[in-house]
Enzyme design. Structure first.
Site, short mmCIF file in Angstrom:
data_model
loop_
_atom_site.label_atom_id
_atom_site.label_comp_id
_atom_site.label_asym_id
_atom_site.label_seq_id
_atom_site.Cartn_x
_atom_site.Cartn_y
_atom_site.Cartn_z
N HIS A 1 46.44 -10.64 9.64
CA HIS A 1 47.10 -9.71 10.43
C HIS A 1 47.43 -8.32 9.59
O HIS A 1 47.92 -8.54 8.40
CB HIS A 1 48.41 -10.29 11.07
CG HIS A 1 48.81 -9.22 12.01
ND1 HIS A 1 48.45 -8.96 13.24
CD2 HIS A 1 50.15 -8.40 11.79
CE1 HIS A 1 49.26 -7.97 13.60
NE2 HIS A 1 50.23 -7.58 12.86
N LYS B 1 0.87 -1.25 0.06
CA LYS B 1 -0.07 0.05 -0.02
C LYS B 1 0.69 1.01 -0.07
O LYS B 1 0.24 2.22 -0.23
CB LYS B 1 -0.80 0.07 1.12
CG LYS B 1 -0.08 -0.01 2.56
CD LYS B 1 -1.24 -0.25 3.58
CE LYS B 1 -0.27 -0.09 5.15
NZ LYS B 1 -1.33 -0.30 6.22
N ALA C 1 15.74 2.62 26.46
CA ALA C 1 17.16 2.75 25.89
C ALA C 1 17.33 1.27 25.06
O ALA C 1 18.05 0.65 25.38
CB ALA C 1 18.19 2.80 27.44
#
Ligand code: FAD
Ligand code: NAI
Length: 463
Positions: free
Chosen positions: A442, A35, A178
């Site tokens: 790394h 809609k 919250a």
């Protein structure tokens, strides 16, 4: 009576549009009723996408003001062009909603424009025309939960929809709740300069997080300037010409206080939306919280009618809705559609992000499961130091006896991306040792995930 379909999906949010596309891919003749003027539901139009656009823009604004100097980049003057920020957000939304329109055309899904009403098993009425179909999937989503005494006008007292459209930065934004919306949109307006106070009924933030993670998250947000009033119950909101007077009192009893805000954001949860669908007339049962009731295969009590996404039980998350959309399409096409509810991640897109999957430590305690915990802080991760974002940690929970990973909670930079590895691990039944033994590039933030897995075994390398 007009065209006949194999499947009519009502609602084009992440549940509905994904279901329609997957069913069409599997050879079904599919229509999707929407809609709204545009496809994509709450998520694409007024939820996930516009909120993430504003979170990114406001984070950039914050970084240029407060983060760049540490890198030796001096920017003398910074100005906010809020109209441009909103314009960019609208472009992002449009690219996504038009994208769904394109996918409908590509997969030959018919968009039936208008409000859909179920007028019997196998019949849906849209804009005065009845359509016949073998199956109906209800994917009508959810809406903001109202709070008595706090009348939303989307101008002064707003839901997330209004909070995404504010034409000025409020001087004082008071958020009620919250939870995820309160903290994401509270962060947006805080970064853009508003004073933000969050009033929460419970004595903690984000009830779905582990207690320690929620406490640490709150501290980080407080450092950013968000203020919290926990354990407080809002009783009244009075709109004046200049703002809103909000009255609240301790949830456990005590003296009432009043705060003056120029904008109040009501964000105390969302509830299943199925108005106008004709559920009562069709005899479709709802549960005690008004959600469309289904079995584990998404079937309602009326043969041929199914429900997925926010309108039924479960976390109100776009990817949960999508997963259910795929599953029901596959079931309707005669396949074995399935969703693993133990491996659905959840991400809060604040800075830093907070991401979780599987069981929380609080849940494991409550269930009496024996578990081991491994934690690794981003302060000990080289990449986090290099990018200058060392707030937070990775926390993993594994079965004490078998070492199988049971849950993960990450608070830190890019937590929403990092969680994907742990979703995969939980989905495949991996142990913490499996994760620890996988090579991680790394220097990356993902090494913190590996180190937390080592920590479960009692021997993190870098701490
Ligand atoms: P919806 O997306 O609500 O779509 C339902 C659609 O059905 C709507 O377009 C509605 O117009 C249409 N409809 C309803 N009834 C009819 C009818 N009778 N006829 C025709 N059409 C009808 N989730 C995340 O996973 N990540 C996020 O970052 C995130 N951010 C969010 C931010 C905000 C501010 C909000 C409000 C929500 C957010 N969510 C997020 C939640 C997410 O938007 C929902 O979980 C998701 O949209 C649910 O999808 P759905 O398909 O069930 O329903
Ligand atoms: P929420 O359920 O996340 O949080 C609502 C908070 O309001 C809770 O802390 C609750 O204790 C508190 N509360 C409830 N009643 C209260 C009252 N009367 N007064 C004060 N506090 C009260 O709901 P929120 O933030 O409205 O978001 C709705 C849902 O939308 C989310 O649960 C989530 O499913 C979805 N969402 C997901 C996002 C994401 O995945 N990043 C982003 C935004 C929304």
């Amino acid at each position: 009576m007009s065209d006949a379909f194999d499947l009519i999906v009502i609602g084009s949010g992440p549940g509905g549009y994904v279901c329609a596309i997957r069913a069409a891919q599997l050879g079904l003749r599919v229509a999707c009723v929407e809609k709204r003027e545009t496809l994509g539901g709450t998520c694409l139009n007024i939820g996930c996408i516009p909120s993430k656009a504003l979170l990114q823009s406001s984070e950039n604004f914050n970084e240029v003001q407060h983060g760049f100097a540490a890198h030796g980049i001096i920017v003398d003057s910074v100005k906010l062009d809020l109209d441009q920020m909103h314009a960019r957000k609208r472009e992002v939304v449009q690219a996504n909603t038009k994208g769904v329109e394109f996918l409908f055309r590509k997969n030959k899904v018919t968009w039936l424009k208008g409000e859909g009403r179920i007028v019997g098993a196998g019949r849906v009425s849209v804009a005065g025309t009845d359509y016949e179909t073998k199956a109906i999937v209800i994917a009508s989503g959810s809406e903001s939960t109202p709070l008595p005494g706090v009348a939303v006008d989307e101008q002064r007292i707003v839901t997330s929809t209004g909070a995404l459209e504010l034409s000025e930065v409020p001087k004082h934004l008071v958020v009620i709740g919250a939870g995820v919306i309160g903290l994401e949109l509270g962060s947006v307006w805080r970064r853009l300069g508003a004073e933000v106070t969050v009033i929460e009924f419970l004595d903690r933030i984000v009830p779905t997080l582990d207690t320690d993670v929620a406490r640490d998250f709150q501290r980080i947000l407080e450092k950013q300037g968000l203020k919290f009033r926990l354990g407080m119950k809002v009783t009244k909101a009075e709109t004046t010409n200049s703002g809103v007077n909000l009255t609240f009192e301790p949830a456990k009893g005590g003296d009432a206080e009043t705060l003056t805000a120029d904008i109040v954001l009501l964000a105390i949860g969302r509830r299943s939306f199925s108005d106008g669908l004709g559920l009562e007339d069709a005899g479709i049962a709802r549960d005690e919280r008004g959600r469309v009731q289904t079995d584990e295969h998404y079937a309602t009590n009326v043969p041929g009618i199914y429900a997925i996404g926010d309108v039924r039980v479960g976390p109100m998350l776009a990817h949960k809705a999508e997963d259910e959309g795929v599953a029901i399409a596959e079931i309707l096409a005669g396949q074995a559609g399935h969703v693993n509810y133990d491996a659905i991640p959840s991400v809060i897109y604040t800075w830093p992000e907070v991401a979780t999957v599987g069981k929380s430590e609080d849940e494991l305690k409550a269930e009496g499961v024996a578990y081991s915990v491994g934690k690794f802080p981003f302060t000990a991760n080289g990449r986090a130091r290099a990018i200058g974002n060392t707030d937070g940690y990775v926390k993993l929970m594994a079965d004490k006896a078998t070492d199988r990973l049971l849950g993960a909670q990450i608070i830190g930079p890019d937590a929403g991306t990092l969680i994907a590895e742990l979703v995969t691990a939980i989905e495949f039944g991996a142990s913490a040792e499996d994760v620890a033994r996988i090579s991680h590039a790394h220097p990356t933030l993902s090494e913190a995930v590996r180190e937390a897995a080592f920590a479960v075994e009692g021997h993190a390398i870098h701490i």
